[in-house]
Structures are given as structure tokens and as C-alpha cells.
Design a protein around this motif. Sequence first.
Motif, PDB file in Angstrom:
ATOM      1  N   TYR A 151      -1.370  -1.756   5.537  1.00  7.98           N
ATOM      2  CA  TYR A 151      -2.254  -0.565   5.366  1.00  7.98           C
ATOM      3  C   TYR A 151      -3.025  -0.127   6.619  1.00  7.98           C
ATOM      4  O   TYR A 151      -3.123   0.948   6.979  1.00  7.98           O
ATOM      5  N   ASP A 152      -3.560  -1.377   7.202  1.00 15.98           N
ATOM      6  CA  ASP A 152      -4.449  -1.027   8.264  1.00 15.98           C
ATOM      7  C   ASP A 152      -3.385  -0.518   9.481  1.00 15.98           C
ATOM      8  O   ASP A 152      -4.042   0.202  10.231  1.00 15.98           O
ATOM      9  N   ARG A 211      -2.091  -6.245   3.275  1.00 15.63           N
ATOM     10  CA  ARG A 211      -3.274  -5.291   3.721  1.00 15.63           C
ATOM     11  C   ARG A 211      -3.101  -4.941   5.306  1.00 15.63           C
ATOM     12  O   ARG A 211      -3.464  -3.642   5.545  1.00 15.63           O
ATOM     13  N   GLY A 212      -2.414  -5.818   6.151  1.00 12.77           N
ATOM     14  CA  GLY A 212      -2.173  -5.451   7.375  1.00 12.77           C
ATOM     15  C   GLY A 212      -1.400  -4.315   7.654  1.00 12.77           C
ATOM     16  O   GLY A 212      -1.470  -3.636   8.590  1.00 12.77           O
ATOM     17  N   GLN A 234      -3.628   3.359   9.557  1.00  8.54           N
ATOM     18  CA  GLN A 234      -5.130   4.019   9.964  1.00  8.54           C
ATOM     19  C   GLN A 234      -5.318   4.312  11.222  1.00  8.54           C
ATOM     20  O   GLN A 234      -5.958   5.034  11.778  1.00  8.54           O
ATOM     21  N   TYR A 255      -6.306   3.696  -3.240  1.00  7.41           N
ATOM     22  CA  TYR A 255      -6.234   3.258  -1.724  1.00  7.41           C
ATOM     23  C   TYR A 255      -5.108   2.502  -1.516  1.00  7.41           C
ATOM     24  O   TYR A 255      -4.875   1.872  -0.364  1.00  7.41           O
ATOM     25  N   PHE A 256      -4.485   1.854  -2.541  1.00  7.83           N
ATOM     26  CA  PHE A 256      -3.316   1.204  -2.383  1.00  7.83           C
ATOM     27  C   PHE A 256      -2.097   1.870  -2.850  1.00  7.83           C
ATOM     28  O   PHE A 256      -2.233   2.778  -3.690  1.00  7.83           O
ATOM     29  N   LEU A 284      -6.008   7.362   2.245  1.00 13.67           N
ATOM     30  CA  LEU A 284      -6.376   6.300   3.262  1.00 13.67           C
ATOM     31  C   LEU A 284      -7.847   5.948   3.309  1.00 13.67           C
ATOM     32  O   LEU A 284      -8.440   6.860   3.804  1.00 13.67           O
ATOM     33  N   SER A 285      -8.200   4.657   3.105  1.00 12.45           N
ATOM     34  CA  SER A 285      -9.627   4.426   3.232  1.00 12.45           C
ATOM     35  C   SER A 285     -10.014   3.987   4.639  1.00 12.45           C
ATOM     36  O   SER A 285      -9.398   3.177   5.401  1.00 12.45           O
ATOM     37  N   ALA A 302      -1.660 -10.238   4.642  1.00  9.32           N
ATOM     38  CA  ALA A 302      -0.463  -9.481   5.570  1.00  9.32           C
ATOM     39  C   ALA A 302      -0.122  -8.014   5.174  1.00  9.32           C
ATOM     40  O   ALA A 302       0.068  -7.357   5.832  1.00  9.32           O
TER      41      ALA A 302
END
Lengths: 1077, 428
Positions: free
Chosen positions: B49-50, B46-47, B53, B198-199, B256-257, B44
Amino acid sequence: MTLKHLTGLLIVIFWFNHINLYADNSDSLSINIENKPLKELLSEIEKQTDFTFVYSNSEIDVGQTISYNIINESLINILNEFFLAYNIQFQIIEKHIILQKPEQGLSYQHPQKVSGIVKTKLDSFPMPGVNVFIEGTLIGTITREDGTFELSIPASYENLTFSFIGYKNEEVKIANNKNIQIFLSEETKEIKEVVVVGYGLENSILLSSSVSNIKSDFINISFTPDVPASLKGKLTGIYINQNSGTPGGANTLRIRGISSITAGADPLYIIDGVPLFSRDFSQIYFNGQSVNSLTDITTIDIESITILKDASATAIYGARGSNGVMLITTKRGRNNSETTLQFNSKYGVQQVAKTYNMLDAKEFMQYKNEAAINDGGVPIYSESEINNNNINTNWQNNLYQIAPIQNYDLSFSGGSQKTNYFLTASYLQQDGIVQGTDYYRINTRVNLDHQYSEKLKIGTSLAVIKSENNRKEGDQSLNGPVPNAIALPPTFPVYNEDGTYNDDGPLANPISIANQHINTVYNWRNIGNLYTDYKLTKNLAYKFKVGIDYINFREHTYDPPTARQGAKYNGLGIETTSEALKTLVSNILNFNKSFNNIHHINILTGYEIEKEKVSSTFMRGTSFASEDLEYLISAVEKVSADAFVEEFAMNSFLGRIKYNMKNKYLGTINARVDGSSKFSKNNRYGFFPSGDIAWRVSEEDFFSFNFINRLKIRASYGITGNDKIPNFLYISRFGTSEYANTSAIYPINISNPDLKWETTRQMNLGLDLSLFRNRIQLTADYYRKKTEDLLLEKPIPVSSGFENITANIGKIENIGFEIALKTINIDKKLIWESHLNISSNQNKVTQLHNNQPIENIGRGYQRIEVGEPIGIFYGYNSLGVDPSTGDIVFEDINNDGIIDINDRKKIGDPHPDYYGGFLNSLSYKNFNLQIFLQFSYGNDVFNATRRYIESMKGIDNQTTDVLARWQEPGDITDIPRATNADPNENNRVSSRFIEDGSYLKIKSIKLSYNINNKFVHNLNLSEFNLFIMGQNLYTFTNYSGMDPEVNYAGADIIRTGVEFFTYPPAKIYSAGLTIKF
Amino acid sequence: MKPTVIFFILIFILTSCKELLDLETTDSINSENAIETEIDLQKAIRGCYDALQADNYYGRMLIVANEIGSDNAYNGGTILEFAQFNNNNVQEDNLYIEGMWFTPYVAINRCNTSIYYALRMKNLTEDKKNEYLAELYFLRALNYFNLSRLFKNIPLILEPTFSDNNLNVGLSDQNVIFEQILSDLAFADNKINNNDPYFASDLAVKTLLAKVNLEIEDYIQAIKYADHILTSNKKLLDKYESLFTIPKNTESIFELSYTELLSDRNRLAEYCLPTSLGGRYEIAPEKSLLESFEPNDTRKNLFLGEIPYCNKYSNITSGDDNVYIFRLAELYLLRAEARAKINGNLSLIRNDINKIRNRAGLTSIYSNSYSELLQIIETERRHEFAFEGHRRFDLIRTDRATDILGISENNYYFPIPLAEINSNSEID
């Protein structure tokens, strides 16, 4: 709830079978007389019933010795069997049975049992309710729903009479036929009258609901093997729009307006009782070039199409009836007829109907220079560049081609006594007027019926369809051939000197795309059903049907690195598949009963289950090893590989009671209960009732207008539903994604467990009128449809992290009228018939969440607001070009001195006020000329193409209209000045780009000749017909774009009436022949 | 007899079909079961970060608004709405404004949702819980920072959205938003252990603290955090061009990856490259930007072509160009600016500026005037971060937008989108 209801219904039916309303069922008599005088039989009967015999002793010898044994039989059967065997005629008047003189000497002969079927002569349609009787007697019966009958007749009788209103009586010698087939032909010249309705047949004279019906020869007038195109302008109440000229492209069909905003507005399509998928399975987005379920169906095997329009006709389809229903019935063979073979062929050429007039190279360079200067810069092209330039490409001419279209079909039909068949195969090949596009389709069909025994009939209808469609990207990309051919400046050549495609221009070379971009849809479809019809009793039949619609849909695209889009990715390939299966299992009980030949009742109940499963995959890869390898196995980078499944299920209970008194007073009650997997348990089931009444005024005794043959008035009211929303909206869910090569989840929606069906209440008033021996026939309807609980995205504050929640908010209504008029103007050596259809529908959104409008939808920036039709055009109002500045003046609607978003208003409405068609058919000797016109009035079109090609900014070429642009103060024109910067935003969404799209199209002119000479007879041909035809010959319109019938977004509900570089339609010139053996 | 048989058959069918309508979802998870374990919580997060994007966020619009909306670029492609950004005349009904408002709030809601579940999760140590919360508070603060710099006064929402009740939240003043941001960051400070750019990382938290303090003119604090970062193991790359070819380099603090997966890529290369290379040339560099570079500036090499285009995002085929959220260079210029504003040590200021200039192949500067130094810092920022989504924010922060862009203070911030105004009863 469901169990109780069904049990109740079943009990009612079975009880009905035993109900006493008629003398013949009332008494159960048992007689046992051995060698006694006839008089004793009479007394016995009098004893067991309350009838008395009346006779003359001189006529009837009641002393003669007879024997008769029977147990538990009804009176009438006894009278039939015994007395007629002795040739004693009897008549029942109240409680007296009057016996009359016998014709010959007394002798016992077994009565004959005759059975058979009555059908219409012209199209072999079974006829219910036909009187089958022996002239001058009471011996008779009525044919059942499926046209069959049985009768016991004394051996001495030879003739059986068949009669039905509107048809010529037939008298037939009985002879030794156990199973007769009778064909009744109509009394006067008119369109065939037996009509397929929901779950049954109806005689159109007795129709009490509002339907439009069309039979095969009228469908095939223009010989377009494309169902929507062959219906447009021929039926009232259904709006059909072609949208684009894409071969195999989707049409928009709307029955009585748009009744939903998000949950689908397409009608329910049913073929031979099996509902069809009506989705587009394309995963590669094509807007106006998508397909729909009707694309695969050919008109060749269609016998008739019925459009169900009002609540009474559609309520039996319950939760899918809101948008109307289209019933397609395919042809079937005739029993006891020789095999007929029919061959049709057509070959035509297509040419683009209209193109844009764009600037040539010199004009283009001059305009570019002027724009640069107007923006305070310097000319881009020098004088010598302009004068010495020798490249002047007309991209549109290079892209469009003359393309052939051909269609061939072959059919066999015939039947023996028990079996009949209809087999057909057809082939359609349509090349596109845009290079690199084409479509072919093969349709095959087998329809079989077999009367296995007296009670059991089985049959099947099976179609296997294969098609392939080569498409090119459309208007929403910078890599579409049509948009680029219009917009690319003429200063670039098509080819370089070395023969390769020139790609120096700001847009990709359209010829390069057309010839190198591969984009094919492979489609395989089976539509079929198996049924059994079982007669449980004389009046009760059970029909069991299993049907499927199976689609295997595959897309394959490839952009080689030599084309500009492919170069970006070093080769781009996409593969998608969809396998879709829809299964229907249907159980229907049909009960028919007539009383005294006055009251006719039909009761229908049923239970159906429908399931859908769609499995799809999507793969995309880039970096191909070589430009000649087009499949993903050669792609180095597989950037996407997805597979997913969607399922849906529904179960339903349906019922209908039809009542007919003396064929004068008609009434129906329908009800359906549907349960759908799309809704939560709170609201899973919906109940949809409706009813209608009709009165055949012309049959009344007091009706004395001789010139009016038929007059029927009808009214109906009912409720239907709509459930076409995505699955699982009623629960809140988390979706999946990825970040930095790890998996991620996130909330997708807020749930709404109270979601339920959209509901439509519809009222209909109708009139059917025939005058002057049916030479004028008129059907008129007026309706009001109110839909509520619209499944809408209720906007919520976006700051919550969600834009909306799906809820049942919103109301929309449709009010309109329909007129269908058919006249036989001249009926002598020259026959002239006209058909006129006019429909009008006013749509209005009556409630939205908090009355908040929904705006800026699509390229037309369309808007949904309360009090207006759905999808109106909304923007600034252009007052024209200011002669002193060359900029457009926009209306300051709120008079506050600034032009901002508060100065927008309704600037157009894409829906027509009226639309329809006008067909004239003239026949003289062996010639026939048909002229078919279509019209639409009051529809506006947003020409979004002009926002680019008349903008005088950016990279696009401009139309020659800009030659009249404003150039210096004092110029009076409606084209503003050339400026790339456009500080006044002359280019904004305004009435400048809204045009009147009303049109009158000459849709087809067809001249045919029937060859009828010795040559034809020698070859045993029953028909040899040649024709030449022109289609889409001319469009009378004020619209400046390529076609006023355009829509870039295909069959979208809200985004309608907008042109955006859309594939234009073509004129077609063709010729062909029909041969029948 | 027969009718009764059928009767019973039908009843049988009826009762056996109750499960017919109970279907399961196949591509999503019922939210009742979505976040139950620590692994679920990680997914969640990581969501969140998503969510960054999105095309309308770091994937495109932050750059469009800052570059086309300033003197760095103009709308060179076919998207008509970008003209409003170029002309500084963005209307409330501009679709892209709606996206720029919506996507950060989507990210905020994902953060709030994850925070909600993290607070209630059992079987999680206090330390681990605080580390996850720190990451989420940081991300939330980042989103509010972006929103407030774009729209100024915005709704402050700290609870997840589970139903459609009570969603009408009014606007909070910008200073209230900043208070919340600082409070979130205060919690997050010194708690995150991760070092993957990335984080979120502690350096990222401190970078944001530095930026926020600079924004609210608390220069001492800004310098304090910048000091901390500039003495860490992060180093400027030798070659400026390497910034855009080497992911996760030593200069990257928070990046941001993006990958080539269709659902995980961006379109920046497509928007910057010219049509001859398959792009759309929507974000086109102004001639004035290129003319403003000094002759040997290596940063100019990121602009190619006769009709110049920006080449910082060049992977048009795979769409996997990463986007910098924070990189080290910014801290040098930030510290220099903060010092100049409080009339701090001139040589320290010059050192920071020259670190950036030298890396770009330029000679050092020797000015002694604070106002001149601020001018140089402004120009260096412009050249260092061209097309990285900084210019307009910088000009507004330093109150220079009127001079450079000719816009009035009313136009500094974008209008609240019509979609929010129409649906939120607390905002009109």
C-alpha cells in the motif's frame, strides 16, 4: 594474509638493524690493556680486525704507556674514542689506518658528546640528511628524519660544521652546548624547500613524486581566511571552484580531474596527520549553499599545504588516495626563541559583483500583453493601467546590501630548550550581500611539543572551532530570496501601505523571506591529536598518534506564519543535529640508515585504525502557537521525528622504502593494505602499491650547462583506491515505512556481495628545472590516470521494481599536464617576482554498463556517456530565430523531418581546457604591490536561470534582453517571440542556454607598506605592515550570467557548471594591518 | 629486548581487531531475516500500500496525466515538463514518465515478493494464507490495470526480483495483461474479509472487476459486478463536498490514506492551490471545464477563486488529503454506460445517471437516445471526477480522445520511458 605480511616486514626491519654493510658496524672488538706500550694496542687491533696501521715513528710515540679497556665495541668508535683523546688523527684508506702527528702532548681527555637538531632558518622545519662533521676529519654523521643528531667529539675540537646541498654551510663553536640548535638558511633566494609528504618530510630537491606545495606567506597573499579561496590559482593540478557567493559556502576541489562518478571525488584532507570529515552534515537541503569540511579551517594557523598528486605520493593513503590528498600542516613554535606575538586585522566591505538587468514595470506589462495576444488572447493590462502605474520595484536592489567582512587574529609562539608552543585565536565575521545572511567563525589552536628526554618527545595539536551561519533558502525552492528577487515582477511593491510586506505576487516577497525566515547552522568542531615519538635505537623511531575530528552540527530553521512559506503551515520549524566523531590510531615505525654517506635508506611501516560514527536527529513541526515562538516546543503538530546512526571502520597496513644514492639517484616503493567495513568479506581488503624513480641530472659530472642550476627528472606509477560509497550496499535489505498509522516494510535493494574498491592506476612524468641562479624555476608534470571498477548504479530494467544495482562497472580516465613557473624578473632595488600556474585535464568516460548513457541529470540535463567527459551538456541545437515565424529552428540532426529526442547532441562541456593563476609581486623599498589573476578557459556554463527569465512564459519577470525579441515577420534577432503557450518549445533544453564560461578574473590587487622607523623600533615591534586590497575586482568573460564560476549544485560531481538563480559573489574592498612583536 | 616487546604488542592489536570491520545495519533489516512470521508478512503487505502513495503514482502523477493530459487542466506552475502533458507531446525522456512507469512496478515487485513469502510461510492456515494472497493479487491487478491503461503493452512480471539475472522481460500485449488481471481478480474475489476502506476489501475487488470488464467491453460482466456493489451497504453521501472533508465515509470503497508524517504525506494540495495560498498551482483548471458546469452544479463549488483553483485537496499544511481509488459514484455511471452500450433498459440507465446528478443538485434528465445518454454519462463523469485522475482514461476507453483532445490514436498511450528502453534488451 595480514599477519604473515606484517611479521615478515617486522623481521626485515629488525634484522636490518644488524646488517653489515659498513665497516663501523662490522667488527666487535674487545680490548683489555693495562699499562702497556701503545704499540700493543695497535697489534691487538690489527689482530682482531683485518686492518693495518700505518704511521711514522717520528710522529707517533708508540712506546708510551697507555691503558685501555673496552668490550664489544666497533672499530670506528674505538678509533674515535681513544686516538682522538690523544689527539692522534687517523684516516682510513681501504684496509689501512693511517696515523698522523698529534697536535699537542699526549693526554687523555674524554670526548664530548654533542647532540642537537638542525632546522631551516625561515620556518623551523627539521632537516633530515644534513651532514654534521668536523672539518678535515672523518668524524661526522647525518641528521635523522626528524633533524636530530648525536656525535662524539674529542674535547680539543671547537668547531662543528653543518652542510647540506642548497644551504649555506654553518660552522658552530661547540663550547659547552650539549644540545645545539642549528638553523640553516638557503643558498639562494627561493621558496622554502622542506616539504611535508605522506607520513614524513622531504627536501623538495629530493622529491621524486609529484606534489604541489605552498607555504604560509603565499597562502595568505589575499588574506582570505578561507582555505580553498586562498589556494585557487596558486597550485597546479588542483581545480577549485567557488560555486556561489554564500558566506561559508562549500567550494569544489578536484585534484587531477574527476575519478569517480558516485563514490565521491573530493580529495582526502589531513591536518597534522589526522584525516578530516569531508561531508556536508546539513539535512536541510541547500545545494550551492552547503558547507564542507574545509569551511571551518582558517588559513591563519597553517604553515604549509602539500597536495599529493601522483600515485607514488598518494599510494601510502591507499584506498583513499585516488582523488589526491591535501596535507595541511599547522605552525609550531621554535625552541630557544623568545616569544613572538603577531596580530593581523582586516576590515572590508562587500558589494554584489553583478546583477541581472530586468524589465521595469512598463516594459513588463507591455511584454505580458504581447504574449497574451500572440497566444490568441486579449491584453492583460490596459493602456491606462500601464500609464498610470507608479509601482516599479527593483527587487534585486532591495535585496542586496553593502556588507562588511572582518577578520582579526592573534598568535603567540616561542619556546624554551625543551618545549615549544604556538597559540592562536582568530575571529572572522562575514555579513552576506544578501540581507539576512551572514557567517562568523572563531578558531583557536594550541600546538605544543616537549622533548621529555633524549629519546622521548611528546606533543599535541588541538584546534577548537565554533561557527554560526545564517542562511537563506537557495535556488531550488519557490521561497528563496535570490531567485525571487530576480524573477518577481516589478509591478508589486515591497511593502503595503500599512507597512506590512506585500505578498500579492506570484512568488513570495524576497525581502519578507530574507528578514523573517530563520535558518541557522551552529557548528562546533574539535580537531586534535596527541603523539609520542620514541627513539628505539639510533636509527629506529616509533611514533604513536591518536587523533580525532569531532563535529557537533546543529540546524535550526523557522518560518513564521507571517511569511508566505510559513503561512502555508501556520508556522514551520525544523531542528536537526549531527554528532560526528572520527578517531584515528596510528603506529608508525621509521628506520633511517646511511652507508658511507653515499647510500641513504629510509624504511617506514605502520598500522592504523580509523573509525567513524555519526549520530543524527531530524525533527519537523508545524502549527506554531505564536509567530514569535520559533522552537518546536511551541509546535502543535510534530510531523517528523527521526534519529539514526551510521558507522564505519577501516584498518590499514602501510609501508614505504625510500632509497637515495649520493643525492643523485632517488627511488621509492610504497604499499598499503586497507580493510573497510563497507565491503563484504569477499573483497574486504585492497592492496595498493606504487613506486617512483628520480634522477638529479644536474648533479652528474658530465652535466656542464652552467646556467642550469638544477635539473631533475622523475617518473612514477602506482595504484590507489576509492571507497566513498554508502555503507551496507553489499547486502540486500528491507527498509521501514508506514501506511495508515501502521508499520510497513519493503525491499530496498538487490545485493551485490562482490562490491569492491574503485581502483586508479596512474602514471606520472615530471621535470623540475632551475635556471640562472634559480631565477627561473619550472616544475612540469604529465600524467595519465585510469580508473576502473567504478561503483556505478548499473541500470537494470525498471520493470523489475528496482532502477539499478550498485556494481563495479565503468571506467574513467584523466590525462593532463601541469606547469608551475616562478621567475624573479628583477632583483635590484625593485624586486619583481612572477608565479604562473597552468593546469590542464582531459576527462573521459571510457566504459559504462553496456555503454548505456546516463542522462538528464540535474537542471543542466547533464549526461554521462562513453567517449565524453563526465557531465556534458546534451540537448537540441538551436540554429537561431526564424525571421518569418519568430520561433527557434532546431537542427534536424538525423534528417528525418521531425524534431524529436533523436535530434539531440552534445552542446557543451562544463570542464575547462586550461585553468590557473598568475601572480605578480613588486617590491620597492617598503612598498609591495601584488596583482593576482585567475583564469579558466574552455568551460561552458548552462544558464538555467535564463530558461525562466528569458522564456517569456510563466510568471517570471524577464531580462532586458527580451526587449530585442522578435515581434513581426522580417525581424532578425536571437530572442524568439513572446508566447506563454510556446507550442514550438523554444524554451527546451538547447544550445540557446549554453554559454562560454571562459574567464579571466582580477582576483586581488594588494598594496602594502612596511613601516620601519624610529616609532616602530621604540615600540619594540619587529614588523608593522599596512595594506589596502581589492578582491574580485573585475571578470573578463563573455558569460551573461552573474558569475561564470557558478554552480547551483555546490560540490556535486556530475552537476557542474550550471547556474540556477545562484547566490552571486561579491567584490571586496578592504584594508588592514599586521603587527609583530 | 624492546623491539620484541613491540612486536608482540602489535600482533595482539592485530588479532583483537578482526571484529572491527563487521558492523551491523542500524536502519534497515537484512533481507534474510525480514519476512519470517505472519506479522512480518502483514508489514510487507502494508509495504504494498505504501508503494501506491508515491508522488509519481496516486500521490500526484496519475492525476497530472489525466487532468493536464486532458481538457480539464493545464500546467499553471513552474514545472516545465508538465507542458509536454498539456501539449500531448510527452517524450520518452520525460522524467515524470519514468516515474509513472517505475512506481507501479515497484508496487508490483513488493506484491510479488510478499506472495513469494506467503506461499512459503509455515504456521499459517490455508484460509488465512488465501486471504493474504487475495489481497496481494488484487493489489497486483490494480497496478497492472493502471500501467496498461497508461502504456498499453508492458512487461508482465509475476516473480519477485531477488538478483539481477533474467530481468530483460519483453512486452506483452494489452489483452494478455488483462487476462492476467482477470485471473488474479478471480482468485481474489469473495476471499477478503476486511471492511476498512484504507485497505483492500471484497467490494474493492468487485469494483476493479467491474472496471476491467467495462474496459474490455464485457458489459454483461461489468453490470453483474456493479449490481453487487450497488446493493451493498455503501451509500452516496448527501453532500458532494463532504467527500473531501470526511475520510472513510459511506461512499468510499478504496481510499488511499495519507498522514501528516513527513514520509507519509502527499503534495497534491501544494500542486493545486495557487501561490497566494502557498501552493504551486501546477495543476490549473481550464476555463472550459468550469464553463461546462451547469449553473447549480454543487460540484462546481470545489473550484474556488477568481483565478480558479481546485479545492478537493486543500490540506496544504499537513499534506494528508486522502486520495480516492474507488468510490461508489463511479459504479452508477459505470453501470449506466455498460447498459447503454448494449442498448439496455432506458429507465434503469436514466435512474443511475440521475442519482449522480441529483446528488449534485441538478435536475434529472429524460433522454431516450442511447447516444445522447452516453454523451451525458461522459459529461457527468467529467464533472463528478474532475481532478481525481479519470478524464483521460475515460476519453481513451470510449474512443473519444481524438474528438475531444485532438490526439491521434498513436498518442493515446504514453511512450515507454527511455530508462527502460536503454536497460532492457528485450525492448527497443
